[in-house]
Design an enzyme around this catalytic site. Structure first.
Site, PDB file in Angstrom:
ATOM      1  N   SER A 178      -9.933   1.992   2.730  1.00 30.79           N
ATOM      2  CA  SER A 178      -9.072   2.730   1.838  1.00 30.79           C
ATOM      3  C   SER A 178      -8.150   1.846   1.005  1.00 30.79           C
ATOM      4  O   SER A 178      -7.643   2.278  -0.024  1.00 30.79           O
ATOM      5  CB  SER A 178      -8.214   3.702   2.661  1.00 30.79           C
ATOM      6  OG  SER A 178      -7.342   2.981   3.529  1.00 30.79           O
ATOM      7  N   SER A 188      -9.893  -0.547   6.837  1.00 29.86           N
ATOM      8  CA  SER A 188      -9.344  -0.442   5.478  1.00 29.86           C
ATOM      9  C   SER A 188      -8.651  -1.685   4.930  1.00 29.86           C
ATOM     10  O   SER A 188      -8.288  -1.721   3.763  1.00 29.86           O
ATOM     11  CB  SER A 188      -8.390   0.735   5.395  1.00 29.86           C
ATOM     12  OG  SER A 188      -9.134   1.926   5.380  1.00 29.86           O
ATOM     13  N   LYS A 222       0.842  -1.204   0.000  1.00 36.69           N
ATOM     14  CA  LYS A 222       0.000   0.000   0.000  1.00 36.69           C
ATOM     15  C   LYS A 222       0.872   1.247   0.000  1.00 36.69           C
ATOM     16  O   LYS A 222       1.895   1.284   0.707  1.00 36.69           O
ATOM     17  CB  LYS A 222      -0.911  -0.043   1.236  1.00 36.69           C
ATOM     18  CG  LYS A 222      -2.050   0.958   1.239  1.00 36.69           C
ATOM     19  CD  LYS A 222      -2.951   0.731   2.468  1.00 36.69           C
ATOM     20  CE  LYS A 222      -4.127   1.682   2.531  1.00 36.69           C
ATOM     21  NZ  LYS A 222      -4.981   1.457   3.720  1.00 36.69           N
TER      22      LYS A 222
HETATM   23  N1  GLN Z   1     -13.370   3.996   6.157  1.00 35.17           N
HETATM   24  C1  GLN Z   1     -12.573   4.339   7.290  1.00 35.17           C
HETATM   25  C2  GLN Z   1     -12.256   5.808   7.265  1.00 35.17           C
HETATM   26  O1  GLN Z   1     -12.563   6.416   6.306  1.00 35.17           O
HETATM   27  C3  GLN Z   1     -11.373   3.450   7.301  1.00 35.17           C
HETATM   28  C4  GLN Z   1     -10.053   4.095   7.270  1.00 35.17           C
HETATM   29  C5  GLN Z   1      -8.910   3.144   7.415  1.00 35.17           C
HETATM   30  O2  GLN Z   1      -9.034   2.067   7.971  1.00 35.17           O
HETATM   31  N2  GLN Z   1      -7.762   3.595   6.979  1.00 35.17           N
HETATM   32  O3  GLN Z   1     -11.739   6.355   8.174  1.00 35.17           O
END
Ligand code: GLN
Length: 500
Positions: free
Chosen positions: A155, A179, A80
């Protein structure tokens, strides 16, 4: 023989160890496919054949000298793009970091290199990992291999689409509120968030430091276990990293059996708000486990109701502070304002041009929640809810070994459907957030296709802190239930992307 790119990481590692194939052959096969398909999926923000092949050559050379560096020696991987890499730009999905090449490798990246895993490239993400669809990436959304008009989750949608579409056998993700797990659920793959501190975050571009955790993304539970075993362990560079070993996840998968297993279903996350097909898949998993003799009970976690509200105060508060360092002086973009370029005006012009709308929204929200006069009402209350959630979980785990919930409320939605509705986007995290707030491990495993749209659904397994092995055990049990039914993991049913 199945084409190389459709093999699991465990199978590839075995073929390399027994010298039936070389790391160079596998890395080339995945690289070729990734290069050809990336225009369709936008999984990778950066790919380098030269870097990947050089690492594969080193892995083969080490092996020729009798050195097998790890259980995944020679297996290529995607990373990532919020982990620092000295040989590739690191953007975290943001224009503000475009073109920045870090001076050091993240500890996880270092471990991958030392363990003989060639890095295929850096995968797409919502800007600074804020989002559930990759639509907040400054470099365009990634696409779901099951249906290219749909989101691959976020994400970490770059990593999930790369793995589900076989543009990489395994990948690294980060999980602050879901995410890793949410993208796994909507792409029919496996993703695990280890216990907070199990994997070093040194070199991870921080989103919310009390919630962030790095973990594996894969097509099978065993592959995630192998990868977690490679990347975990204490790191003096990360003061939150755990000193104690959590044991072997690989062994937990290999020795998994249902004997004595007690499973809890969270009352607040098993009824309303789930797409009927997702709910049906979840009920089916529970029925299958019950038929195996697993004891299933309902547990009550009343404060889960406030999890999203608490998370969307704590996360922006921490993010607003973490993102203050992107000031135009130290990293990436610098924009000259019109008129007199004082430091404040350069900073403001750079942040205005460099950050996208969701990042700005959260910085404003976080700064507000932390401001004097409001601190107790917002941030303070959210921290109290966090404690209540931890207490609910403690109570639940005194009755059962693991908790199960659907991972995501729906299957993959269409690109564009929720992008202008932040609240709708936040609701996708309803089941995944409690694990981050409590620091416990959670993983998503495929559990069927929703009847109304034929898209993958995932079941989430939550275990007590430090009991990642228990989570992998149950992951392996559930995967096997479906392997018996389908003859192979769900991914075998995935539509194979065609090179156009
Ligand atoms: N959807 C969550 C957010 O927008 C997850 C973010 C994450 O785990 N990086 O904060």
């Amino acid at each position: 023989m199945t084409e190389l790119v459709f093999k699991t990481a465990a199978e590839i590692a075995d073929l390399i160890a027994s010298k039936e194939i070389s790391s160079q052959e596998v890395t080339k096969a995945f690289y070729d496919r990734a290069e050809a398909l990336n225009p369709q999926t936008n999984s990778y923000l950066y790919q380098s054949r030269e870097n990947a092949m050089a690492a594969a050559v080193s892995a083969d050379k080490a092996q020729a000298e009798g050195k097998i560096l790890s259980i995944l020696h020679g297996v290529p991987i995607a990373v990532k793009d919020n982990l620092t890499t000295t040989d590739a730009p690191t953007t975290s999905g943001s224009k503000i970091l475009e073109g920045w090449v870090p001076q050091y490798d993240a500890t996880v990246v270092k471990k991958l290199r030392a363990s003989g895993l060639p890095i295929l490239g850096k995968t797409n993400l919502d800007e600074f990992a804020m989002g559930s669809s990759t639509e907040y990436s400054a470099f365009g959304p990634s696409r779901n291999p099951w249906d290219l008009d749909r989101i691959p989750g976020g994400s970490g949608g770059g990593s999930s689409s790369a793995v589900a579409g076989h543009l990489a056998p395994i990948a690294i993700g980060s999980d602050t509120g879901g995410s890793i797990r949410y993208p796994a659920a909507v792409t029919g793959s496996v993703g695990a968030k280890p216990t907070y501190g199990a994997v070093s975050r040194y070199g991870l571009i921080a989103l919310a430091s009390s919630l962030d955790q790095i973990g594996p993304v894969s097509n099978t539970v065993l592959d995630s276990a192998l990868l977690q075993d490679v990347i975990s362990g204490h790191d003096p560079h990360d003061s939150t990293s755990l000193k104690d070993s959590l044991g072997s996840m690989t062994d937990a998968v290999k020795n998994a059996d249902v004997k004595g297993l007690r499973v809890g279903i969270v009352k607040q996350l098993s009824k309303d708000g789930f797409q009927p097909g997702v709910k049906a898949c979840f009920d089916d998993t529970i029925a299958k486990l019950t038929a195996q003799g697993v004891e299933v009970v309902e547990v009550d976690c009343p404060s889960f109701e406030y999890a999203i509200a608490a998370y969307y105060l704590i996360l922006p508060a921490e993010a607003s502070s973490n993102l203050a360092k992107f000031d135009s002086v130290r990293f990436g973009l610098r924009v000259a304002p019109e008129g007199n370029p004082t430091i404040e005006r350069v900073m403001a012009a750079t942040r205005e041009a460099g950050f996208g709308p969701e990042v700005k929204r959260r910085i404003i929200l976080g700064t507000y929640a932390l401001s004097s006069g409001y601190y107790d009402a917002y941030y303070g209350s959210a921290q109290k809810v966090r404690t209540l959630i931890q207490q609910d979980l403690e109570k639940a785990f005194s009755q059962v070994d693991v908790l199960l919930t659907p991972t995501a409320p729906t299957t993959a939605f269409k690109i564009g459907e929720k992008v202008n509705d932040p609240i709708a986007m936040y609701l996708n995290d309803v089941a995944t957030i409690p694990a981050n707030l409590a620091g416990i491990p959670g993983m998503s495993v495929p559990n069927g296709l929703a009847q109304e749209d034929g898209l993958p659904s995932g079941v989430q397994i939550l275990a007590p802190a430090m009991q990642d092995a228990q989570m992998y055990r149950v992951g392996a049990i559930i995967e096997k239930l479906y392997t018996d039914e389908w003859g192979s993991p769900l991914i075998a049913k995935a539509p194979k992307l065609e090179v156009k």
